[in-house]
Design a protein around this motif. Structure first.
Motif, PDB file in Angstrom:
ATOM      1  N   LEU A 145       9.731  39.845  47.809  1.00  0.00           N
ATOM      2  CA  LEU A 145      10.218  38.747  46.988  1.00  0.00           C
ATOM      3  C   LEU A 145      11.509  39.142  46.280  1.00  0.00           C
ATOM      4  N   VAL A 146      12.520  38.314  46.454  1.00  0.00           N
ATOM      5  CA  VAL A 146      13.809  38.518  45.802  1.00  0.00           C
ATOM      6  C   VAL A 146      14.203  37.196  45.165  1.00  0.00           C
ATOM      7  N   LEU A 188       5.390  41.502  46.933  1.00  0.00           N
ATOM      8  CA  LEU A 188       6.079  42.691  46.434  1.00  0.00           C
ATOM      9  C   LEU A 188       7.390  42.315  45.764  1.00  0.00           C
ATOM     10  N   TYR A 189       7.556  42.770  44.536  1.00  0.00           N
ATOM     11  CA  TYR A 189       8.822  42.628  43.818  1.00  0.00           C
ATOM     12  C   TYR A 189       9.286  44.028  43.443  1.00  0.00           C
ATOM     13  N   VAL A 190      10.540  44.332  43.727  1.00  0.00           N
ATOM     14  CA  VAL A 190      11.076  45.649  43.401  1.00  0.00           C
ATOM     15  C   VAL A 190      12.094  45.504  42.288  1.00  0.00           C
ATOM     16  N   LEU A 249       8.177  35.564  38.424  1.00  0.00           N
ATOM     17  CA  LEU A 249       8.450  35.409  39.842  1.00  0.00           C
ATOM     18  C   LEU A 249       7.185  35.659  40.667  1.00  0.00           C
ATOM     19  N   LEU A 250       6.451  36.711  40.356  1.00  0.00           N
ATOM     20  CA  LEU A 250       5.208  37.006  41.078  1.00  0.00           C
ATOM     21  C   LEU A 250       4.178  35.896  40.877  1.00  0.00           C
ATOM     22  N   LEU A 258       2.359  43.082  43.509  1.00  0.00           N
ATOM     23  CA  LEU A 258       2.767  44.478  43.389  1.00  0.00           C
ATOM     24  C   LEU A 258       4.202  44.537  42.903  1.00  0.00           C
ATOM     25  N   GLU A 259       4.399  45.230  41.804  1.00  0.00           N
ATOM     26  CA  GLU A 259       5.748  45.442  41.282  1.00  0.00           C
ATOM     27  C   GLU A 259       6.045  46.930  41.360  1.00  0.00           C
TER      28      GLU A 259
END
Length: 164
Positions: free
Chosen positions: A7-8, A32-34, A75-76, A90-91
């Motif tokens: 996820l962006v 997934l967010y990074v 966002l998640l 998941l971050e």
């Protein structure tokens, strides 16, 4: 089936929609967010360096850190709601391309959106992070356009004789 969805901001809805459309049987979906920890760090450094001399203002890096955590959670949460089925949120923090590849270990599918020039098809539609992930993913990759794909004109001409 385990699906990891990178996820962006700005492109995540297309990725979530792609999972709903192409992986409806997924039993384990990971959103997934990074978090790029370097952004607040750059602000800290700039403030402490040339910009921070003899100033009484607050360090802007602190404000960026405060804003980052709620944004990732929002966002998640929005992605999970759009997905409409149980999922894991998941971050991670660090270099996005490396974190995505690591998170995809053991996955059956990785979903990501194009992150480069989206005005025309071709290799430039992937930015450096997206290219790294596509090249190093340990599983199949579903690469989506974040908006309708641009018109694909005729493909480029093949290379001339002797060009490889």
């Amino acid at each position: 089936m385990r699906v990891v969805v990178w996820l962006v901001e700005g492109t995540w809805p297309a990725c979530v929609d792609a999972v709903r459309r192409h992986a409806p049987q997924a039993t384990d979906t990971v959103l997934l967010y990074v978090d790029q920890h370097d952004v607040p760090g750059l602000a800290h450094g700039a403030f402490a360096g040339l910009l921070g001399r003899a100033r009484s203002e607050a360090d802007p890096g602190d404000r960026l850190e405060d804003l980052d955590a709620p944004a990732a959670t929002r966002l998640l949460d929005a992605a999970a709601e759009r997905l409409g089925r149980p999922c894991t949120r998941l971050e991670r923090g660090g270099r996005p391309e490396r974190e995505v590849v690591a998170a995809a270990a053991g996955a059956d599918l990785l979903v990501l959106a194009r992150d480069g020039d989206r005005s025309r098809p071709g290799p430039h539609s992937l930015g450096p992070a997206g290219r790294f992930v596509v090249d190093h993913a340990p599983c199949p990759v579903l690469l989506v356009w974040p908006e309708p794909a641009p018109e694909a004109g005729p493909p480029p001409s093949p290379p001339g004789p002797g060009v490889h």
